[in-house]
Scaffold this active site. Structure first.
Site, PDB file in Angstrom:
ATOM      1  N   HIS A 175       0.851  -1.198   0.000  1.00 46.18           N
ATOM      2  CA  HIS A 175       0.000   0.000   0.000  1.00 46.18           C
ATOM      3  C   HIS A 175       0.879   1.237   0.000  1.00 46.18           C
ATOM      4  CE1 HIS A 175       0.359   1.956   3.995  1.00 46.18           C
ATOM      5  NE2 HIS A 175       0.688   0.741   4.430  1.00 46.18           N
ATOM      6  N   CYS A 176       0.296   2.333  -0.444  1.00 43.99           N
ATOM      7  CA  CYS A 176       0.951   3.641  -0.342  1.00 43.99           C
ATOM      8  C   CYS A 176      -0.110   4.600   0.203  1.00 43.99           C
ATOM      9  CB  CYS A 176       1.522   4.089  -1.685  1.00 43.99           C
ATOM     10  SG  CYS A 176       0.346   4.084  -3.048  1.00 43.99           S
ATOM     11  N   GLU A 177      -0.074   5.853  -0.187  1.00 41.43           N
ATOM     12  CA  GLU A 177      -1.050   6.792   0.371  1.00 41.43           C
ATOM     13  C   GLU A 177      -2.470   6.506  -0.138  1.00 41.43           C
ATOM     14  OE1 GLU A 177      -1.723  11.605   1.005  1.00 41.43           O
ATOM     15  OE2 GLU A 177      -0.158  10.880  -0.357  1.00 41.43           O
ATOM     16  N   TYR A 215      -3.397   4.025   2.737  1.00 43.26           N
ATOM     17  CA  TYR A 215      -3.422   4.487   4.128  1.00 43.26           C
ATOM     18  C   TYR A 215      -4.439   5.610   4.317  1.00 43.26           C
ATOM     19  CZ  TYR A 215      -1.644   5.884   8.723  1.00 43.26           C
ATOM     20  OH  TYR A 215      -1.528   6.164  10.059  1.00 43.26           O
TER      21      TYR A 215
END
Length: 251
Positions: A175-177, A215
């Site tokens: 995952h990232c932002e 996130y």
């Protein structure tokens, strides 16, 4: 008789039959006989059977939208090495140890963190692909920060994580932002490298997941599973220089 020359503008395949007819003139009253291929095995009057010529069908190229529709209509949830599901397996085990229900992957993520899939999962590696200042501002508990390709290759592929219990699995969640660019790109990178160092269809990590919404969507609903309980966006005013530096490194 004068000698005939082929015109440069006329292809040779067209002029050749014409020249043959000129060289061998026939009387108009003479009936034209069709030359037919006779069968060598059958009687003289029996014509040979001509085998049908196989037609070549033109290949069709699908656009991105058509491919997405085909994948959306395919409800088989196969994993990378086909070991957990396949048409040849009369009693296949569940293809994905984490069932996906539409857009409800964040709740399933919490189920993994709270051990609800411990009977199937021995180890869950959460790869946070955000930049270090984002990770330090708040991340999912237990997540490891691997923003660069060389970092994730060193962590996952140099010495692959193998489950002690053969009946259980090791899964990796990226995952990232927003999980729209960095997370999916890192997931594809791991799969490509994993394919390159294994004989098809074997893989070190057949089950790779991307946390939908990243996130940004996970934090407001499940702050208790984050540490520190905060959210620092990538385009934060105080970290413009860090953003420029890490973007340069990722390239």
């Amino acid at each position: 008789c004068r000698q005939l020359f082929r015109s440069p503008s006329m292809p040779s395949s067209i002029i050749r039959p014409i020249l043959k007819r000129i060289d061998r003139p026939q009387d108009r009253d003479t009936p034209v006989r069709n030359k037919r291929r006779k069968s060598l095995a059958g009687p003289p009057s029996q014509e040979a059977e001509v085998e049908p010529v196989a037609r070549l069908l033109r290949s069709r190229s699908y656009c991105q939208e058509e491919i997405e529709k085909l994948l959306a209509n395919d409800h088989r949830e196969l994993i990378g090495d086909f070991s957990k599901a396949g048409p040849w397996d009369p009693n296949p085990s569940p293809p994905l140890c984490v069932p996906l229900f539409g857009d409800k992957l964040p709740p399933q993520m919490v189920a993994v963190l709270t051990g609800q899939f411990s009977s199937l999962i021995e180890s869950c590696v959460i790869v946070d692909c955000r930049y270090p200042y984002e990770y330090e501002g708040g991340h999912i508990k237990g997540a490891v920060n691997l923003p660069l390709e060389r970092d994730v290759e060193e962590f996952l592929l140099k010495k692959p994580i193998v489950p002690f219990d053969a009946s259980k699995r090791v899964i990796v969640i990226f995952h990232c932002e927003f999980s729209s660019e960095r997370g999916p790109r890192m997931c594809r990178f791991v799969r490509e490298k994993d394919r390159a160092c294994n004989e098809y269809p074997n893989l070190h990590y057949p089950e790779l997941y991307v946390l939908k919404g990243g996130y940004r969507e996970f934090f407001p609903q499940y702050q208790s599973h984050c540490e520190p309980q905060d959210y620092r966006p990538m385009h934060h005013e105080d970290f413009k220089e860090d953003l420029r530096k890490f973007r340069h490194k990722s390239r």
